[in-house]
Design an enzyme around this catalytic site. Structure first.
Site, PDB file in Angstrom:
ATOM      1  CG  HIS A   1      -7.633 -33.681 -21.140  1.00 23.18           C
ATOM      2  ND1 HIS A   1      -6.860 -32.959 -22.016  1.00 23.18           N
ATOM      3  CD2 HIS A   1      -6.942 -33.741 -19.979  1.00 23.18           C
ATOM      4  CE1 HIS A   1      -5.747 -32.592 -21.399  1.00 23.18           C
ATOM      5  NE2 HIS A   1      -5.776 -33.053 -20.164  1.00 23.18           N
TER       6      HIS A   1
ATOM      7  NE  ARG B   1     -10.321 -33.825 -25.505  1.00 26.41           N
ATOM      8  CZ  ARG B   1     -11.134 -33.470 -24.532  1.00 26.41           C
ATOM      9  NH1 ARG B   1     -12.108 -34.258 -24.139  1.00 26.41           N
ATOM     10  NH2 ARG B   1     -11.006 -32.303 -23.933  1.00 26.41           N
TER      11      ARG B   1
ATOM     12  CE1 TYR C   1     -15.368 -32.279 -22.166  1.00 28.22           C
ATOM     13  CE2 TYR C   1     -15.011 -33.179 -19.957  1.00 28.22           C
ATOM     14  CZ  TYR C   1     -14.622 -33.059 -21.276  1.00 28.22           C
ATOM     15  OH  TYR C   1     -13.503 -33.703 -21.716  1.00 28.22           O
TER      16      TYR C   1
END
Lengths: 474, 358
Positions: free
Chosen positions: A344, A340, A353
């Site tokens: 998100h 990805r 992160y």
């Protein structure tokens, strides 16, 4: 003299951290520190097992690094076609060099369609992201980077197959026949689903992680009943239920129950897991100590690991799994290893992160660049062809934008529609109460969806409003 | 007419539904060869085959989730959850999927799924086998919730539930499985599934209940009549939607209402009924509605369930309270923790006596 700032005296004095990325941060820093340690330990363990950290291991993983499941691919990152004895037979119709004239033309058409699907998917994804940034959509879950996994798998399906997806499968929905504007209704907040599932053979997207895998399995069990009842001709190959899920979903109980049911009943279902490495901020190493495809063996079904950025390999393994399901071979788990590239959702900040270096590394494995290089190398695509495809994509983006901004809010009383399939006297009473309330404003608009009887607007509504005031004053 | 137990009537209802429509499938743990732990599905697998009567893996979410998929493909699954306490494992599939699918697809997808759940206590069972979770489902829009109390309803309402295009939570009171009664297998113009039934007429007090307590309520009404009190007993049958019209009509006649159920009182259906009665019948009420319920606690061990479940005496006590024959106990107010020694001016426990005496 200003007093000293309040000095913290211990953990209990810490400000509770704000919940982030959908996670509860129940107690202060202890819990946060614990979770960090867990994550750290898992990654460390994985490394000690001889497998690279999940942040960096895929899709380069090969049988030599400890995994018993190789990652299948037929296109290298620079677009070179690799022979593969298992996959080539599923791609025999797509080899321009090995076919006669008619078949070659069909192959070129199919290959170009795959490419166009991917380019359009990326373009409309970018457009939807922009629409969100401009306030036209409340949220958008981008698919950037997962075009090959979605297009390659979706183009393997038959019309009578049925897809049960998660919420990121925009390219799958488009391939199944969803109108572009249907992709954004939910995210604009004007509907809870965008399309008629039966019109395109695809259920409404699922937000509860993994719940749809059971629906796909049940649908596939229904196919088996249809064979028993003579409603489906098994000799033509069974229709297949296809569940799309993510790496995070693999931890859910429902997914594991779906595997049990599908395998036990040998149902015609394919589980297509897009391992995009991250479940919001949780790396796949937190979900699994082994490659996800290896889970399949314990349930009694094949697990296949494929390079999810290689559209031809994805097409091949999906065709193989569908063929197996169609001919009473039961379920298959496909793990498409992809990435990805974006957040998100548009509410997420992946910089918190994950490392820039990781994103950079995956950028070099871009599914579109790889396939474009291959198509140019075999003479299927040239500059003019690429420009034509880009034009199609731009037109799709414009269509999406126009459709999105033209969406209007549904009428208030549509709230009460479709809660039940049959008349429900309690809800009908509530509807009547609310319609009466809306009529009290007397502007003749709010109740005007043909259900509440707007004829009472005007004097009676005005007197209704006055009554309300009296009621409050009483 | 046949004389059947509730369990046999349910089986007969399923058999008829499966015969009439080959899209009806029965699924659950042990429903096939064993015939279900209460033998409700006895013989069905032998008659209809293993694909229409599925012995499932032990996975409640899987049972409901796959039923959703089956219904997507046009089937009408009847799921058996073995015991009430096991349904929570399937809660997400029921609340997030089953209940909402029709709405979230704009009416395109119908999920005519019936979930049969043996419910309630009174059989001396182990934990997780005596729960009364009806309020959790009745609170969930998109579901219909029914509870049967006699063999005729077991047969008729089950067939109505299977035929209904909405998902139906179908509660079967365990302690009534062996209750026998006359069952008309071809009832003409049966009462709709969403209507309550006045099972005993009376003019002093309306007693509202459902499921396992209907028999107890009828016993209480007989006992009350010995005492000169005429009790009208309503078997609610449908817990969502609730037939408030039938209840209100009764309360307008009697002026008093007692609601009794096995579930804990707080946020239970008794509160819903009391509030609605107050709303609709305020000027007719001679007394505040009274609830006789289970206590606010996990279901107790079997040897104590007699103290948990409303029984004939507790229901009669409720009837006496709504008639003003005995005072309702009013506990002391909760002390104000912020003020040492309790809230200023709080008289504490002594006030209870005053309140009771009032």
């Amino acid at each position: 003299m200003p007093s000293e700032p309040a000095v913290r005296t211990g953990p209990t004095a810490a400000t509770p951290p704000k919940a982030q990325n959908g996670h509860r941060a129940a107690t202060p820093r202890d819990a946060r520190a614990d979770r960090k340690n867990v994550a750290h330990d898992v990654r460390k363990d994985v490394r000690e097992d001889g497998r690279a950290d999940a942040r960096t291991d895929v899709p380069r993983q090969d049988p030599g690094d400890g995994a018993s499941t190789p990652t299948l691919r037929v296109l290298t990152e620079d677009g070179t076609r690799l022979p593969d004895p298992d996959l080539d037979r599923w791609l025999a119709d797509l080899d321009p060099a090995a076919l006669d004239d008619d078949a070659r033309e069909a192959a070129r058409t199919t290959l170009l369609r795959l490419f166009e699907d991917m380019v359009v998917a990326r373009r409309i994804d970018a457009e939807a992201t922009a629409l969100q940034r401009q306030g036209e959509l409340a949220l958008w879950p981008p698919l950037l980077g997962q075009e090959a996994a979605q297009v390659g798998s979706a183009r393997a399906l038959r019309d009578d197959d049925f897809v049960f997806s998660s919420y990121r499968e925009h390219a799958v929905a488009r391939v199944r026949g969803a109108e572009l504007v249907d992709l954004v209704r939910v995210w604009r907040g004007v509907a809870v689903s965008g399309w008629d599932p039966y019109a395109i053979g695809m259920a409404s997207p699922q937000v509860i992680i993994g719940a749809q895998t059971l629906h796909a399995t049940g649908w596939a069990m229904g196919v088996q009943n249809d064979v028993d009842a003579g409603r489906v001709d098994a000799s033509a190959g069974l229709p297949v239920g296809v569940a799309y899920l993510g790496d995070g979903a693999m931890s859910q109980g429902d997914v594991n129950e779906a595997f049990v049911f599908a395998s036990t009943y040998r149902s015609p279902v394919v589980f297509f897991c897009q391992n995009n490495q991250w479940a919001i901020s949780e790396p796949v190493a937190l979900q699994s100590r082994v490659p996800l495809a290896e889970r399949a063996r314990g349930f009694g079904m094949p697990g296949v690991r494929v390079d999810g950025n290689d559209v031809l390999a994805v097409l091949a393994v999906t065709r193989a799994a569908l063929d197996r399901a169609r001919h009473d071979g039961g379920p298959t788990l496909i793990e498409a290893v992809t990435y990805r590239m974006g957040p998100h959702t548009t509410a997420d900040d992946p910089k918190r992160y994950r490392d820039a270096a990781e994103v950079e590394e995956w950028t070099g494995r871009d599914p579109l660049a790889r396939f474009e290089a291959y198509l140019r190398s075999v003479g299927v695509l040239d500059d003019a062809g690429a420009a034509r495809v880009q034009g199609v994509a731009d037109a799709a983006a414009a269509e999406l934008r126009a459709g999105c901004v033209a969406l209007t809010d549904p009428p208030p009383l549509s709230l009460f529609e479709h809660v039940y399939a049959e008349p429900h006297h309690a809800l009908e009473r509530e509807r009547a109460e609310y319609a009466h309330y809306l009529e009290s404003f007397g502007d003749g608009e709010d109740g005007d969806d043909g259900a509440g009887g707007p004829g009472a607007a005007g004097d009676r509504a005005a007197s209704g409003a006055a009554t309300s005031v009296t009621g409050v004053a009483r | 007419m046949s004389t059947l137990t509730v369990a046999k009537a349910l089986g007969a209802g399923l058999r008829r539904a499966m015969t009439d429509d080959d899209r009806v499938v029965v699924m659950g743990e042990d429903v096939g060869r064993l015939g279900g732990v209460y033998r409700v599905t006895d013989g069905l697998q032998a008659e209809f085959g293993p694909r229409r009567v599925l012995d499932t893996p032990l996975a409640e979410s899987g049972i409901i989730g796959t039923a959703v998929g089956l219904a997507y493909r046009g089937y009408r699954p009847v799921c058996e959850i073995q015991f009430d306490g096991f349904v929570f494992v399937a809660f997400d599939q029921i609340l997030s999927q089953l209940a909402k699918m029709h709405a979230r697809t704009g009416g395109k997808v119908r999920l005519p799924i019936t979930i049969r759940i043996p419910v309630g206590g009174g059989i001396g069972a182990a934990e997780h086998h005596s729960e009364s979770p009806e309020a959790l489902f009745a609170h969930t829009a998109g579901l219909r919730v029914v509870s049967v109390a006699n063999p005729q309803d077991a047969y008729t309402v089950l067939r109505q539930a299977v035929a209904c295009d909405d998902p139906v939570i179908f509660f079967e009171p365990k302690r009534r499985y062996h209750l026998k009664g006359e069952v008309d297998l071809d009832p003409v113009d049966p009462l709709p599934m969403d209507r309550a039934r006045v099972v005993r007429e009376g003019h002093d007090v309306t007693l509202v209940t459902w499921g396992g307590l209907v028999g107890t309520a009828l016993d209480a009404a007989v006992a009350a009549s010995d005492d000169g009190v005429s009790v009208e007993v309503i078997d609610l049958r449908s817990l969502s939607p609730i037939d408030h019209d039938t209840v209100a009509a009764s309360v307008r006649k009697t002026g008093r209402v007692v609601v009794t159920h096995e579930a804990p009182r707080q946020a239970g259906l008794g509160a819903e009924i009391a509030a609605t009665v107050t709303d609709r019948c305020f000027e007719y009420l001679e007394a505040a509605p009274v609830r006789v319920t289970g206590h606010g606690m996990p279901y107790p061990p079997a040897k104590l369930e007699g103290h948990y479940l409303p029984d004939l005496d507790r229901i009669l006590d409720g009837v006496d309270r709504v008639l003003g024959r005995v005072e309702t106990f009013v506990p002391a107010p909760v002390p104000d923790a912020a003020a040492p020694g309790g809230a200023p001016g709080s008289p504490g426990a002594t006030r209870t006596v005053e309140a009771v005496a009032r």
